[in-house]
Design a protein around this motif. Sequence first.
Motif, PDB file in Angstrom:
ATOM      1  N   ASN A   1     -27.634  40.368 -14.000  1.00  0.00           N
ATOM      2  CA  ASN A   1     -28.206  40.989 -12.801  1.00  0.00           C
ATOM      3  C   ASN A   1     -28.430  39.990 -11.669  1.00  0.00           C
ATOM      4  OD1 ASN A   1     -28.409  43.673 -13.882  1.00  0.00           O
ATOM      5  ND2 ASN A   1     -30.090  42.918 -15.166  1.00  0.00           N
TER       6      ASN A   1
ATOM      7  N   ARG B   1     -20.278  40.595 -15.476  1.00  0.00           N
ATOM      8  CA  ARG B   1     -20.964  39.955 -14.350  1.00  0.00           C
ATOM      9  C   ARG B   1     -20.056  39.874 -13.129  1.00  0.00           C
ATOM     10  NH1 ARG B   1     -23.278  33.970 -13.218  1.00  0.00           N
ATOM     11  NH2 ARG B   1     -24.695  34.582 -11.542  1.00  0.00           N
TER      12      ARG B   1
ATOM     13  N   ARG C   1     -20.219  43.289 -11.524  1.00  0.00           N
ATOM     14  CA  ARG C   1     -21.534  43.515 -10.883  1.00  0.00           C
ATOM     15  C   ARG C   1     -21.682  42.669  -9.623  1.00  0.00           C
ATOM     16  NH1 ARG C   1     -26.513  44.878 -14.949  1.00  0.00           N
ATOM     17  NH2 ARG C   1     -25.382  46.307 -16.333  1.00  0.00           N
TER      18      ARG C   1
ATOM     19  N   HIS D   1     -22.217  44.080  -5.797  1.00  0.00           N
ATOM     20  CA  HIS D   1     -23.311  43.604  -4.948  1.00  0.00           C
ATOM     21  C   HIS D   1     -22.781  43.084  -3.617  1.00  0.00           C
ATOM     22  CE1 HIS D   1     -26.230  40.587  -3.452  1.00  0.00           C
ATOM     23  NE2 HIS D   1     -27.126  41.468  -3.878  1.00  0.00           N
TER      24      HIS D   1
END
Length: 300
Positions: A46, A87, A90, A94
């Motif tokens: 995250n 990752r 993600r 983002h």
Amino acid sequence: MAAPSLDDKLVVAISSRALFDFEEENRVFEGGDAAGYMRLQFDRLNQPAAPGIAFSLVRKLLAFNEAQMQRVEVVVLSRNDPVSGMRVFRSAEHAGIPLQRGVFTQGRSPFGYLRPLKATLFLSANADDVKAALQAGFPAARVLTESVLASANYPNEVRIAFDGDAVLFSDEAEQVFQAQGLEAFQQHELSKAAQPLPGGPFKPLLAALQRLQQAGNQKMRIRTALVTARSAPAHERAIRTLMDWKIQVDEAMFLGGLPKGEFLREFEPDFFFDDQTRHVAHAAQHVPSGHVSAGIANVA
């Protein structure tokens, strides 16, 4: 509904480290702790990764896409494991980078997947993968992860700079230079000024960029530059070759052996491609750069 296809698209296949700054994590992997690398990436799932050296190029190329016309596709092609791939996706989400496809090979060379991806360009931090891709006929470059990041001064222009011999053109003339020196090189090129050079590994990319530009987009444009150590009279063959190919570049710099870095800093490309390690290392101090391990200069 039509089946998904990559036909007629400019497809950029890119490794995780070329797109994002995974240098800290990579040091764990290079230290021999593959499991530790995977854990670290999962623990940071995250935590969006910072932009990598080719991030600006990818983001701007994707801006050519419109709702009714998808002209550019970016696919992550990585030696990473699938867990670490989460990752990557993600981080892309983002950053507003629309990634749909990725191939993660967990340590195995991924270059073989360039063919089914119909890749127009392959960017990776792995020298062996780049060399294999070039040998298979794909425009490919090793991203210098120590490069400076691209300037933000031209948000609506994709700016790309290319070396000439062994990059846009074949290394025919470079072989003369390496074997016989500058004077013989100049004479060779002067005598063959009207004879177009054979294409080099990056001719297909330059042609694809021109097609993308001609397809039209009100928000974005492409600006290209030829940045070469050639000088007059050897400049003429390079220009005539591009004319014969019916491919235009916006700027041409014939530097006669001067260091390229300062000139590139003025041009402010999102990426620069060169076959000579010393040129690309100097350029990386000023702009995002990649090494094209093709031609006589890269024969061990």
